[in-house]
Write an enzyme that holds these catalytic residues in place. Structure first.
Site, PDB file in Angstrom:
ATOM      1  N   HIS A  82      -2.970 -12.141 -14.585  1.00 24.08           N
ATOM      2  CA  HIS A  82      -3.469 -10.675 -14.325  1.00 24.08           C
ATOM      3  C   HIS A  82      -2.849  -9.821 -15.006  1.00 24.08           C
ATOM      4  O   HIS A  82      -1.458  -9.716 -14.766  1.00 24.08           O
ATOM      5  CB  HIS A  82      -3.899 -10.263 -12.866  1.00 24.08           C
ATOM      6  CG  HIS A  82      -4.635  -9.015 -13.218  1.00 24.08           C
ATOM      7  ND1 HIS A  82      -5.763  -8.883 -13.430  1.00 24.08           N
ATOM      8  CD2 HIS A  82      -4.109  -7.614 -12.907  1.00 24.08           C
ATOM      9  CE1 HIS A  82      -6.259  -7.574 -13.290  1.00 24.08           C
ATOM     10  NE2 HIS A  82      -5.039  -6.974 -12.976  1.00 24.08           N
ATOM     11  N   ASP A 161     -14.182  -2.966  -3.076  1.00 29.26           N
ATOM     12  CA  ASP A 161     -13.326  -2.539  -4.037  1.00 29.26           C
ATOM     13  C   ASP A 161     -14.101  -1.727  -5.145  1.00 29.26           C
ATOM     14  O   ASP A 161     -13.687  -0.555  -5.772  1.00 29.26           O
ATOM     15  CB  ASP A 161     -12.470  -3.582  -4.617  1.00 29.26           C
ATOM     16  CG  ASP A 161     -11.660  -3.142  -5.732  1.00 29.26           C
ATOM     17  OD1 ASP A 161     -10.983  -2.282  -5.768  1.00 29.26           O
ATOM     18  OD2 ASP A 161     -12.267  -3.645  -7.076  1.00 29.26           O
ATOM     19  N   ARG A 168     -12.433   6.743  -6.238  1.00 32.77           N
ATOM     20  CA  ARG A 168     -11.220   6.848  -6.823  1.00 32.77           C
ATOM     21  C   ARG A 168     -11.332   7.560  -8.364  1.00 32.77           C
ATOM     22  O   ARG A 168     -10.840   8.418  -8.772  1.00 32.77           O
ATOM     23  CB  ARG A 168     -10.371   5.836  -6.791  1.00 32.77           C
ATOM     24  CG  ARG A 168     -10.065   5.379  -5.437  1.00 32.77           C
ATOM     25  CD  ARG A 168      -9.206   3.896  -5.399  1.00 32.77           C
ATOM     26  NE  ARG A 168      -8.173   3.909  -6.098  1.00 32.77           N
ATOM     27  CZ  ARG A 168      -7.688   2.980  -6.993  1.00 32.77           C
ATOM     28  NH1 ARG A 168      -8.390   1.526  -6.769  1.00 32.77           N
ATOM     29  NH2 ARG A 168      -6.480   2.995  -7.674  1.00 32.77           N
ATOM     30  N   SER A 183      -6.518  -3.083  -4.762  1.00 32.97           N
ATOM     31  CA  SER A 183      -7.650  -3.038  -5.546  1.00 32.97           C
ATOM     32  C   SER A 183      -7.539  -4.543  -6.631  1.00 32.97           C
ATOM     33  O   SER A 183      -8.536  -5.479  -6.428  1.00 32.97           O
ATOM     34  CB  SER A 183      -7.943  -2.068  -6.407  1.00 32.97           C
ATOM     35  OG  SER A 183      -8.720  -2.177  -7.452  1.00 32.97           O
ATOM     36  N   LYS A 187      -9.280  -8.754  -5.781  1.00 29.40           N
ATOM     37  CA  LYS A 187     -10.286  -9.458  -6.619  1.00 29.40           C
ATOM     38  C   LYS A 187      -9.527 -10.870  -6.972  1.00 29.40           C
ATOM     39  O   LYS A 187     -10.219 -11.770  -7.021  1.00 29.40           O
ATOM     40  CB  LYS A 187     -10.362  -8.640  -7.911  1.00 29.40           C
ATOM     41  CG  LYS A 187     -11.422  -7.387  -7.590  1.00 29.40           C
ATOM     42  CD  LYS A 187     -11.680  -6.542  -8.904  1.00 29.40           C
ATOM     43  CE  LYS A 187     -10.442  -5.654  -9.174  1.00 29.40           C
ATOM     44  NZ  LYS A 187     -10.363  -4.425  -9.170  1.00 29.40           N
TER      45      LYS A 187
HETATM   46  N1  URA Z   1      -7.109  -2.263 -11.997  1.00 24.85           N
HETATM   47  C1  URA Z   1      -7.902  -2.291 -10.787  1.00 24.85           C
HETATM   48  O1  URA Z   1      -8.580  -3.536 -10.847  1.00 24.85           O
HETATM   49  N2  URA Z   1      -7.848  -1.712  -9.749  1.00 24.85           N
HETATM   50  C2  URA Z   1      -6.925  -0.357  -9.879  1.00 24.85           C
HETATM   51  O2  URA Z   1      -7.013   0.172  -9.090  1.00 24.85           O
HETATM   52  C3  URA Z   1      -6.399  -0.341 -11.207  1.00 24.85           C
HETATM   53  C4  URA Z   1      -6.460  -1.373 -12.130  1.00 24.85           C
END
Ligand code: URA
Length: 293
Positions: A82, A161, A168, A183, A187
């Site tokens: 990631h 999320d 946010r 966050s 995932k």
């Molecule tokens: N990527 C995400 O998935 N969440 C965030 O808060 C920032 C970057």
């Protein structure tokens, strides 16, 4: 339990527990907690921060708001990569099939562009007919058949999320390390992986502008992953200039194909190799990074 008391607790700098976080997040879904209460809480987190146990708890609450994919019938160690987001970062496109070709399965749920940074899904969609909105059943099947699969976040993956991120995004609270870490990891932990390589970008084109912040973000995400029983490695990588020579979805796909032909620019090639090597080590295909390269 009352949302008011939890907001006040965080506002005053105290530690909240998983039950309280779950109350807030679940309450949003069933209407017991309003958008404005959750955003007040998030703003309190922005100023007061969260300790390690709070970050893990928040990640867990968001993760368990949806499905955690079971890939136990896919043999071997499943490893994803990631990136925290950059400009010209088209690494996932050659990396996933390259790692799969070496025998390590890569289940990858990718994101869209965020702010000024590009998203892997948007790049893939510049290929006519390419579909990223596959079901989780197709995702499971394709990881098994192909050794890799890249799809978008479905509505079953960490839905809390998605909702929290949307709040946010309009309340100036994206830019907060505990919220970013939880966050991202909510995932990634839903993907069915055993291990994860993080590419934490640092520099003027990244969300983390300083090495210190990037290090804190990396350590926070590694801590969450380890707490959840996953092996996690992070590289801190330069984002003071775009990666490779191209920026723009279709152009980046062309450069990714060039990479697979061994004709890509040196910076893009080097970082792809570095991340790929870490994945092969985690996947048990090489004893160390030098051998993996
Ligand atoms: N990527 C995400 O998935 N969440 C965030 O808060 C920032 C970057």
């Amino acid at each position: 339990m009352r949302a008011y008391d939890i907001i006040q607790k965080k506002r005053d700098g105290h530690v909240v527990d998983e039950a309280e976080l779950k109350f807030l997040i679940d309450g949003l879904k069933d209407g017991a907690v309003s958008d404005y209460q959750l955003t007040a809480f998030v703003m309190a987190v922005f100023f007061r921060g969260m300790n390690d146990s709070e970050v893990v708890a928040l990640t867990n609450v968001m993760l368990t708001s949806g499905i955690v994919v079971d890939l136990s019938d896919v043999p071997g160690v499943k490893v994803d990569k990631h990136s925290t987001g950059g400009v010209g970062d088209k690494i996932s496109l050659p990396l996933a099939p390259a790692v799969a070709a070496c025998g390590v399965a890569v289940p990858m749920i990718s994101g869209r562009g965020l702010g000024h940074t590009g998203g892997t899904l948007d790049k893939l969609e510049s290929i006519p007919g390419f579909r990223v909105d596959l079901s989780l059943d197709d995702y499971r099947r394709l990881v098994k058949e192909n050794g890799c699969c890249l799809i978008g976040q479905t509505k079953e993956v960490a839905p809390a999320d998605k909702k929290l991120y949307a709040l946010r995004d309009v309340t100036a609270t994206v830019d907060c390390i505990p919220l970013i870490a939880s966050s991202i990891m909510s995932k990634k932990m839903a993907e069915g992986i055993d291990a994860l390589v993080l590419d934490v970008k640092v520099g003027s084109g990244a969300f983390m502008k300083t090495l210190d912040d990037a290090r804190v973000l990396a350590k926070t995400m590694i801590g969450i992953g380890n707490e959840m029983g996953k092996k996690v490695v992070a590289l801190l990588t330069d984002m003071d200039q775009p990666l490779g020579n191209t920026v723009g979805n279709a152009l980046e796909v062309i450069e990714a194909v060039e990479m697979l032909r061994g004709k890509a620019p040196a910076d893009y090639t080097e970082l792809t190799l570095a991340l790929t090597a870490e994945m092969l080590v985690l996947g048990g295909k090489a004893p160390d990074v030098a051998a993996a390269r």
